[in-house]
Scaffold this active site. Sequence first.
Site, short mmCIF file in Angstrom:
data_model
loop_
_atom_site.label_atom_id
_atom_site.label_comp_id
_atom_site.label_asym_id
_atom_site.label_seq_id
_atom_site.Cartn_x
_atom_site.Cartn_y
_atom_site.Cartn_z
N HIS A 372 -5.05 -10.99 -68.80
CA HIS A 372 -4.99 -10.71 -70.23
C HIS A 372 -3.95 -9.63 -70.52
CE1 HIS A 372 -8.35 -12.93 -72.24
NE2 HIS A 372 -8.66 -13.12 -70.98
N ALA A 391 -1.47 -15.32 -81.81
CA ALA A 391 -2.22 -15.57 -83.03
C ALA A 391 -3.44 -14.66 -83.13
CB ALA A 391 -2.66 -17.03 -83.08
N PHE A 424 -7.88 -3.52 -71.32
CA PHE A 424 -8.97 -3.53 -72.30
C PHE A 424 -9.00 -4.89 -72.98
CE2 PHE A 424 -10.33 -2.98 -76.76
CZ PHE A 424 -11.61 -2.49 -76.55
N ALA A 427 -12.64 -9.54 -78.12
CA ALA A 427 -12.40 -10.74 -78.93
C ALA A 427 -11.85 -10.28 -80.28
CB ALA A 427 -13.68 -11.55 -79.10
#
Length: 472
Positions: A372, A391, A424, A427
């Site tokens: 991530h 997005a 970190f 969502a």
Amino acid sequence: MAQDPPRYPRDMTGHGAVPPDPQWPGGARIAVQIVVNYEEGGENNILHGDAASEAFLSEIVGAAAWEGQRHWNMESIYEYGARAGFWRLHRMLGHLPVTVYGVATALARSPEQVRAMQAAGWEIASHGLKWIEHKDMPEEEERAQMEEAIRLHAEVTGARPRGWYTGRCSMNTVRLAAEEGGFAYVADSYADDLPYRARFGDREQLIVPYTLDANDMRFATPQGFNAGDQFEAYLRDSFDVLYAEGGRMLSIGLHCRLIGRPGRAAALQRAIDYMAGHEGVWFATREQIADHWDTVHPARASGEITRPTTLDRETFVERFGGVFEHSPWVAERAWALELGPAHDSATGLHNALCRVFRSASDEERLGVLRAHPDLAGKLAQARRLTEASTAEQASAGLDALTDGEREEFTTLNTAYVEKHGFPFIIAVKDNTKASILDAFRRRIGHATGDEMDEACRQVERIAELRLRDMLP
């Protein structure tokens, strides 16, 4: 050659927690569908070329098939249904829309009853060629009998049937009916309170499910109704629950030789009167329900249907390999699980992907976390994020930070990775810029083990949100 992955064919999801609005005509709250099974003259009998007498659904307790013999008592019970029970039901229900499940050979032996059905405007659906068991019947024989049932039905009634219900069916029955291609609906299912579609190859077959509980057959089963008032109470309770829920269908199954007996018919009359006394009740044939459903909820073209569990491995991974950031191995392993119709939705496929992620090694899961990107980090500034990450970060305004906000994110990102060893993760679509910063400041002080657990939960949530953008 690689084996195909296991696939579970049963649909345990159906319409889900919120069924579609059937939009019954006139704003009705409930559709009430009455079936009169006409089987008399089509049952097992050596006169009909069968090996033994009938033993199903009669007044004879513990009835057994008599091999090679006729059974006078059984035959006369079935004859009662044609000679007396049918006409009692016809007088009682002749003013209502009714669907007849007509066994083709029984219809052929009952021309007066067929004329009365038609005079009342009742739908006559097919109940097969003969009222016999099909579970052990070879597929090609069952297909041939279905074709002959349609031919004979059209010959006797003047039109081919638009509905099909075998009842004593095999595992092939519904597929064979769908493949035949001429049925507006098939009723060999007890799986729902509303119509639904089942897919067989390139064809979606409308199923208008039937009932074995709100059914007078329970007068002839060990666990059943002993008196008419029990049947009446059951029908009223069924109606009340479905009426209160709204947007449902109540199927009622009747047999001329069972409910046609005077000691039971009175209870049916009281139940029908009770239902008719409510506002917003649509009495309809199954054909009317099928046609209405097709208008309100039309079948989708085959090209519009996305079923992840039918995809080959390469296509599945190509489509879902990025749901867990830069970790296609999650999709690869999920594809090999026992998947089925329940996994063709966002919720179902998310569950399958999460199973793989949760059962992976700590190192593998850590790899997903490290895949991530930092929030509002260098990759974002260099426009090198995946389309999904771009997005997501933009949805919370992380692509339009003030200089002060960007500096704080940079400081927090650096400190968080130095302490925990992975970025970190949150969502973003569930949050605002302010709530993200608040969580960042709070979570940076957590123990690394606790924070890894939280990061994994957030990864799963991100995957769920991504799948909801891809699937129903």
